[in-house]
Design an enzyme around this catalytic site. Sequence first.
Site, PDB file in Angstrom:
ATOM      1  CG  HIS A 277      -0.583  -0.033   2.509  1.00 26.46           C
ATOM      2  ND1 HIS A 277      -0.324   1.109   3.219  1.00 26.46           N
ATOM      3  CD2 HIS A 277      -0.353  -1.057   3.360  1.00 26.46           C
ATOM      4  CE1 HIS A 277       0.047   0.780   4.460  1.00 26.46           C
ATOM      5  NE2 HIS A 277       0.045  -0.529   4.567  1.00 26.46           N
ATOM      6  CG  ASP A 289       2.071   0.128   8.053  1.00 24.09           C
ATOM      7  OD1 ASP A 289       1.732  -0.302   6.950  1.00 24.09           O
ATOM      8  OD2 ASP A 289       1.282   0.293   8.999  1.00 24.09           O
ATOM      9  CD  GLU A 321      -3.462  -1.490   4.947  1.00 27.70           C
ATOM     10  OE1 GLU A 321      -3.448  -2.610   5.466  1.00 27.70           O
ATOM     11  OE2 GLU A 321      -3.155  -0.448   5.578  1.00 27.70           O
ATOM     12  CD  GLU A 322      -2.129   2.056   7.448  1.00 26.83           C
ATOM     13  OE1 GLU A 322      -2.920   1.512   8.241  1.00 26.83           O
ATOM     14  OE2 GLU A 322      -0.927   1.740   7.383  1.00 26.83           O
ATOM     15  CG  ASP A 350       0.827  -3.923   5.007  1.00 24.18           C
ATOM     16  OD1 ASP A 350       1.655  -3.021   5.247  1.00 24.18           O
ATOM     17  OD2 ASP A 350      -0.361  -3.866   5.361  1.00 24.18           O
ATOM     18  CG  HIS A 444      -0.482   2.439  12.418  1.00 23.55           C
ATOM     19  ND1 HIS A 444      -1.745   1.910  12.480  1.00 23.55           N
ATOM     20  CD2 HIS A 444       0.019   2.064  11.212  1.00 23.55           C
ATOM     21  CE1 HIS A 444      -1.996   1.236  11.364  1.00 23.55           C
ATOM     22  NE2 HIS A 444      -0.948   1.306  10.589  1.00 23.55           N
TER      23      HIS A 444
HETATM   24 ZN   LIG Z   1       0.234  -1.535   6.363  1.00 21.95          ZN
END
Ligand SMILES: [Zn+2]
Length: 504
Positions: A277, A289, A321-322, A350, A444
């Site tokens: 992504h 990520d 995606e998130e 991912d 994140h």
């Molecule tokens: Zn991811």
Amino acid sequence: MRQTFSNAVFLLCATASALQIPFLESLNPQNAVTTKKPLVSSEAIQADISSKALLKRAKELFKIAELGIDEYNHPTRVIGSKGHLATLDYIYSTLASLGDYYTITNQTFPAVVGNTFEYRLVLGDASPNSTQAMSLTPPTTDKEPVFGPLVLVANDGCAASDYPSNTTGAIALIQRGTCPFGTKSENAGKAGALAAVVYNTADGSLSGTLGTPSPHHVATFGISKADAAPYIAALKNGTIIESSAYIDAIVESIGTTNIIAQTTAGDASNCVMLGGHSDSVAEGPGINDDGSGSLTLLEIATQLTKYEVRNCVRFAWWAGEEEGLLGSDYYVSQLSAAENKKIRLFMDYDMLASPNYAYQVYNATNALNPVGSEELRDLYVDWYKKEGLNYTFIAFDGRSDYDGFIRHGIPGGGIATGAEGVKTRKEAEMFGGREGEWFDPCYHQLCDGVSNCDLEAWEVNARLVAHSVATYAVSFEGFPERRVGVEAGRVAETPLYHGSKLVM
Ligand SMILES: [Zn+2]
Ligand SMILES: *[C@@H]1O[C@H](CO)[C@@H](O)[C@H](O)[C@H]1NC(C)=O
Ligand SMILES: *[C@@H]1O[C@H](CO)[C@@H](O)[C@H](O)[C@H]1NC(C)=O
Ligand SMILES: *[C@@H]1O[C@H](CO)[C@@H](O)[C@H](O)[C@H]1NC(C)=O
Ligand SMILES: *[C@@H]1O[C@H](CO)[C@@H](O)[C@H](O)[C@H]1NC(C)=O
Ligand SMILES: *[C@@H]1O[C@H](CO)[C@@H](O)[C@H](O)[C@H]1NC(C)=O
Ligand SMILES: *[C@@H]1O[C@H](CO)[C@@H](O)[C@H](O)[C@H]1NC(C)=O
């Protein structure tokens, strides 16, 4: 000078071929003989992978994420941000520079983005300290605090009849379970609630997403079971708990883009597809990520151009995606039955470079997933074994972009190095690193920058991705034919996740 010269040669060639005079061969034998590229092999393309090239790309991606500072005060590549738009330009222009090896497609689709700026929940005279605002929650009316009594909803709040009539003008307290948070919020809204509070049934705080916005959604929070318990007892006792709720948030619709690149060569009815992504969360630059996955794909797409392929290879860089696998879901939903069938399998990449990594293989089995998923799982297992590396199986539970594929009968799988899971003692023995800590302590977060990536793990996994591409680009021998309909294989029950966030 150079430009003029090559134009002249082009004109000569055109003339020569029109007249069918093969004199150019003697004039310039190297140009005239079409040099056939070698067929791709796993060994060759693995040898083309270097952590140096991956690191260089990671640094470029971080610079791109810094364009997000304008609006977000820190680097980010969240959809809609300048950091994400520039990521798309970077991917597209890199692919475009590879000439006609690929057919590149932009697939733009509608997405929702939410941003919560501030929230507060007061029940009686206290604020439960586990309070979280759900993702994609609407704000409270006029982005102002609302006031009303707390009302206990019956059962799991999945049916309209669970909401007592005095939910109107109240704040609904709802138990987690049975249906998605989005459904509870919608039901609360329809019953006239000013806001909704979902309490956990498992330990810990409750952070989830409402998913696809509904006009009936109301401002929605999650709290822990422990925090909810005294309120539930008091409500059951007939106690009136005057409360207030406040959320300042926006939910808006934007367009964002998946980028798809398919080899012009190779059997277009038998494609191996892989994706990562392109977007990050709002909180940070997302270099592991999923910079690590999307840059691995870009590097392999670049290296692959040196070779011939027999089957088509299709790369995807998903957006959204998130926000809940928006791009990959949209892509699969748009495939006709005939196009769906051309995809022999989908490989999800991912997070390949987590700093406290484990080599994780999705435990995708033919018993629960479309047939072929298990053969793919075993390709990864066999490779780690051959390399003398340890690996673990992890749940294939809907947390990444493979979800839409397996739900539409397409075999899927992939590898990862771990997110917010905690490394066990056994895993520390198997992979090194720190027991008791997250696989990616910057998951994140703002600190998911270049130095958050473990280059050794990244290179190992990039070689495995290269191996997976080369294997299926050459042949699907021994890999199950695509099946359609009920025969495609079962897909496990509605998972708790759809993307990184809990949905129920
Ligand atoms: Zn991811
Ligand atoms: C596709 O999207 C990329 C990234 O936004 C952009 O740079 C490119 O010009 C687009 N190409 C086409 C053909 O629309
Ligand atoms: C929340 O408060 C309880 C006591 O009321 C305390 O035990 C707990 O550690 C607190 N949690 C956090 C995250 O502050
Ligand atoms: C229930 O009500 C009784 C009497 O009104 C009161 O003494 C008791 O504290 C209440 N219990 C809770 C949990 O609120
Ligand atoms: C709402 O109605 C229920 C009965 O359906 C009652 O137990 C509860 O105390 C009422 N709550 C308020 C705030 O009036
Ligand atoms: C993998 O999934 C299968 C079910 O399809 C299950 O039986 C098996 O225990 C799982 N293995 C691990 C290690 O999780
Ligand atoms: C694999 O794990 C075992 C412990 O289970 C450990 O002794 C061994 O060193 C590990 N191998 C590698 C290559 O890390």
